[in-house]
Structure formats: structure tokens, C-alpha cells
Design an enzyme around this catalytic site. Structure first.
Site, PDB file in Angstrom:
ATOM      1  N   CYS A   1       1.744  -1.461  15.498  1.00 44.22           N
ATOM      2  CA  CYS A   1       1.725  -1.376  14.035  1.00 44.22           C
ATOM      3  C   CYS A   1       1.052  -2.586  13.399  1.00 44.22           C
ATOM      4  CB  CYS A   1       3.163  -1.250  13.529  1.00 44.22           C
ATOM      5  SG  CYS A   1       3.296  -1.328  11.751  1.00 44.22           S
TER       6      CYS A   1
ATOM      7  N   CYS B   1       6.677  -6.715   7.491  1.00 41.55           N
ATOM      8  CA  CYS B   1       7.813  -6.176   8.248  1.00 41.55           C
ATOM      9  C   CYS B   1       8.126  -7.127   9.395  1.00 41.55           C
ATOM     10  CB  CYS B   1       7.455  -4.792   8.801  1.00 41.55           C
ATOM     11  SG  CYS B   1       8.816  -4.019   9.696  1.00 41.55           S
TER      12      CYS B   1
ATOM     13  N   CYS C   1       3.725   8.539   0.340  1.00 40.48           N
ATOM     14  CA  CYS C   1       4.317   7.691   1.380  1.00 40.48           C
ATOM     15  C   CYS C   1       4.385   6.276   0.813  1.00 40.48           C
ATOM     16  CB  CYS C   1       3.425   7.737   2.630  1.00 40.48           C
ATOM     17  SG  CYS C   1       3.992   6.609   3.918  1.00 40.48           S
TER      18      CYS C   1
ATOM     19  N   CYS D   1      -0.870   3.392   8.578  1.00 43.06           N
ATOM     20  CA  CYS D   1       0.035   2.358   8.092  1.00 43.06           C
ATOM     21  C   CYS D   1      -0.490   0.935   8.269  1.00 43.06           C
ATOM     22  CB  CYS D   1       1.345   2.532   8.845  1.00 43.06           C
ATOM     23  SG  CYS D   1       2.543   1.276   8.504  1.00 43.06           S
TER      24      CYS D   1
ATOM     25  N   GLU E   1       0.826  -1.206   0.000  1.00 46.15           N
ATOM     26  CA  GLU E   1       0.000   0.000   0.000  1.00 46.15           C
ATOM     27  C   GLU E   1       0.863   1.260   0.000  1.00 46.15           C
ATOM     28  OE1 GLU E   1      -2.151  -0.852   3.693  1.00 46.15           O
ATOM     29  OE2 GLU E   1      -1.103   0.833   4.580  1.00 46.15           O
TER      30      GLU E   1
ATOM     31  N   CYS F   1       6.880  -3.898  15.864  1.00 44.35           N
ATOM     32  CA  CYS F   1       6.428  -2.796  16.736  1.00 44.35           C
ATOM     33  C   CYS F   1       4.987  -3.065  17.181  1.00 44.35           C
ATOM     34  CB  CYS F   1       6.527  -1.459  16.006  1.00 44.35           C
ATOM     35  SG  CYS F   1       8.201  -1.102  15.451  1.00 44.35           S
TER      36      CYS F   1
HETATM   37  S1  SF4 Z   1       6.298   0.704  12.621  1.00 46.50           S
HETATM   38 FE1  SF4 Z   1       5.564  -1.160  11.586  1.00 46.50          FE
HETATM   39  S2  SF4 Z   1       6.415  -1.061   9.537  1.00 46.50           S
HETATM   40 FE2  SF4 Z   1       7.574   0.392  10.794  1.00 46.50          FE
HETATM   41  S3  SF4 Z   1       9.342  -0.770  11.564  1.00 46.50           S
HETATM   42 FE3  SF4 Z   1       7.746  -0.957  13.118  1.00 46.50          FE
HETATM   43  S4  SF4 Z   1       6.674  -2.853  12.582  1.00 46.50           S
HETATM   44 FE4  SF4 Z   1       7.838  -2.254  10.793  1.00 46.50          FE
END
Ligand code: SF4
Length: 353
Positions: free
Chosen positions: A123, A116, A109, A337, A96, A120
Site C-alpha cells: 500500500c 496510515c 471512497c 489507493c 484523496e 501494509c
Molecule cells: S491498506 Fe494501506 S491504508 Fe489500508 S490499513 Fe493497510 S496501510 Fe493502511
């Protein structure tokens, strides 16, 4: 290489010149023509490169691949015109990207990885782990497709979508080189921002390239203990190590660092947190970007209320820090995100099931 064909959109002009002359046995000027078709006219197929002979176009399609993205879904915010794109890559994976309209121009963006692995806690992009790295060409395609679809020039690029850009370092640097040089879109390096959760050795490597891009650090906590609760990367690199790397980055590039701080209700949004954050960044030429975190269903994190966000900002300003609150863009289209991609993937599973 992609499907054993050469990914020529990821090549710099000088690399393409070598490929065209030494591998394909063609004249050097052909490289510049092909490069312009890819990076200025933004075509999706070799057939559209009409100033090349049919033979050369055939040779190119046999030996090379020209990546392009298919728009799967697009949502436009009725509030601010923000457009969110779901793109399909050549292997059917979904990524995306977002187009945002600002007074200073159009900002895109982009994602840098499919999924990923950084984990985090706040996220949605990391819930399924890392699926694969993206190619430089695929990152460029996000920008190119959006520019073509919107019919408007993209002036700013932020690498802040799905993925940790410094975990895909070589492709990232290659993408920036192609994006910020003529012939090509020739976007100023000053208009490119790379956001990292803090891969310290890569920050040093990036600093040594002396590019004029803005480095943004996802900080989100004021001490290592708290940061470890939110971001597993904090088990590997301490805040002190990150700040040291940032000071080095500044010494090499003279570019003010941005610190991203997502406010999570009851976790990192107290007066003490604001004070500690101000103290932590004492003496640094930096900017703090406060982000009211978007709630995600799987995790029990809630958004700090607007008046508390404002108080947090005022407190930082009282200590002389440079702060902004990130404007929420495309609130009505789940522009945060990873949310839209996640929803799409869930629906695909349901459709297939
Ligand atoms: S915020 Fe999300 S996309 Fe960014 S590094 Fe952390 S886990 Fe990965």
C-alpha cells in the site's frame, strides 16, 4: 475543537441542540436550521446561512469552525468517468477521495486518516506513516464536496481510502451516524462499507453498535505466516481471532462479511492458496472480493495476470464460495489507493526544493 473553536459539523443534532441552547444561549430550533445548512444544503460558510440573524452568524464564526475542503486537483477517467479528488484540509494536508459511477448509483471512497500507520506492504498510503487523524466533519466533507462538485447524489460510501478506519474509531462512528440519519444526506446504513485490516477489539465494539453497515476485512493471505509478510497487523491479531470477531459481527448484525483479497503474483495467488482460502471461510456467510494488486514502485510486488485471477476465482467458486473480481476503476488516472496523493506530495517537495 479545531484551532480552539468548536467543530460543529462533527456534532449530532442532539449535541448541536445542547450547544446552541446551553453554550450560545439561542433557541433550540436554531440548531435544526444550522444542522440543515451543514448537512443538507452543504454550505461552506456561516454567511450562507441566510435565515439566521447577522448576530448569530457572527457569534457562530467567533466560536465555531465550519470545516470545508478545497479541491486541489481532480482527474476524471476517460475510460469510465471515475473521478479522483485531491483535497486540501484546513492545515494544508492533502487527502484523496474517489467518485465511482455504478449501475446502482454513485459511490464515494473516502479517506479516514491522513496517512496510515498500519504498514501494509502493498500500500502506497502508508509509506509516510500516520500524519494525523481526520475529524468526522472532514470525512463528511469528502462526500459533501464530491456531491456538490459532481452535481449528482452520492448513494454509497466506502471507507476504504487512505487510513485504517477502526484506528480512528470514534470519528468514524460519529461520521456514520450523521451520514445515515435525517436530517442529513440520510444514506442507508446498508450502503456504507467500512474496510479494516483487522483491529479485532474494534470489530467487537462496532458489532455491538448493531449498525447495518457492511464490514469488509482486508485478508490478503490464507495463513498467519504469509499474512505477516504482507501486513504487520498480523503480528498482533491472528486470522482465527479475526474470523471469530467476524462471526460475532454477523451474529449481532446479520450482515454478510466481505473479505478483500489482493492478489500478488507469486505470493498468495497459487491453486493451494485458493483452496486454503475456500477452506478458511467454510460455513461463513461471506463474500470474497479479489483485487488484482496495483504495483507500487517502492515495493517489488507485481500484479497477478488476468487469466490467473480468473482461475483463482473459478477455484473458489468450485468450492461454493461467493466471489467477485473487483473491477478496476479509473485505470488511466492512478485511482488506486494512495498513489495520486503520493505523487502530488513528491511533486510538492520538488517544487519547494
Ligand atoms: S491498506 Fe494501506 S491504508 Fe489500508 S490499513 Fe493497510 S496501510 Fe493502511
Amino acid at each position: 475543537m479545531l484551532n480552539e473553536k468548536t467543530d460543529i459539523k462533527s456534532m449530532t443534532l442532539s449535541e448541536l441542540e445542547v450547544f446552541i441552547t446551553e453554550v450560545l444561549g439561542e433557541k433550540k430550533f436554531r440548531a435544526k436550521q444550522i444542522y440543515e445548512w451543514m448537512h443538507v444544503r452543504l454550505v461552506d460558510s456561516f454567511d450562507e446561512m441566510t435565515n439566521l440573524s447577522k448576530d448569530l452568524r457572527k457569534k457562530l464564526s467567533e466560536r465555531c469552525v465550519l470545516t470545508h475542503l478545497e479541491i486541489v486537483e481532480k482527474y476524471v477517467s476517460a475510460i469510465d468517468g471515475t473521478a479522483k479528488y485531491l483535497f486540501k484540509l484546513s492545515d494544508d494536508r492533502i487527502i484523496e477521495s474517489v467518485l465511482m459511477h455504478y449501475k446502482h448509483g454513485n459511490s464515494v471512497c473516502i479517506s479516514s486518516q491522513v496517512g496510515c500507520r498500519m504498514g501494509c506492504r502493498f500500500c502506497a498510503s502508508t509509506l509516510g506513516g500516520l500524519e494525523r487523524q481526520m475529524l468526522a466533519s472532514e470525512m463528511l466533507d469528502e462526500i459533501y464536496q464530491i456531491q456538490k462538485d459532481s452535481g449528482e447524489r452520492v448513494s454509497n460510501v466506502v471507507v476504504m481510502g487512505t487510513g485504517e478506519p477502526l484506528d480512528n474509531y470514534d470519528a468514524l462512528v460519529r461520521m456514520i451516524e450523521i451520514l445515515t440519519h435525517a436530517p442529513g444526506l440520510d444514506i442507508s446504513q446498508r450502503n456504507v462499507t467500512v474496510s479494516t485490516c483487522g483491529l479485532v477489539p474494534k470489530i467487537y465494539e462496532l458489532a455491538d453498535l448493531k449498525m447495518q453497515i457492511t464490514l469488509a476485512i482486508s485478508l490478503h493471505a490464507v495463513n498467519d505466516e504469509k499474512r505477516r509478510e504482507l501486513m504487520p497487523i498480523a503480528n498482533t491479531y491472528s486470522i482465527e481471532e479475526i474470523l471469530k470477531a467476524c462471526r460475532y459481527y454477523y451474529s449481532q448484525n446479520n450482515r454478510r462479511i466481505t473479505f478483500e483479497y489482493s492478489l500478488v503474483k507469486g505470493v498468495n495467488d497459487s491453486r493451494e492458496d485458493a483452496k486454503a482460502l475456500a477452506a478458511l471461510l467454510e460455513g461463513m456467510n461471506c463474500h470474497i472480493n479479489l483485487i488484482p494488486v496495483n504495483p507500487i514502485e517502492e515495493r517489488d510486488y507485481r500484479q497477478t495476470e488476468a487469466d490467473a485471477v480468473l482461475k483463482f476465482k473459478n477455484m473458489l467458486e468450485k468450492y461454493g464460495r461467493n466471489v467477485t473480481i473487483r473491477r478496476e476503476m479509473g485505470r488511466d488516472i492512478q485511482a488506486a489507493c494512495g498513489q495520486l496523493r503520493k505523487k502530488y506530495m513528491e511533486q510538492s517537495v520538488k517544487r519547494e526544493g
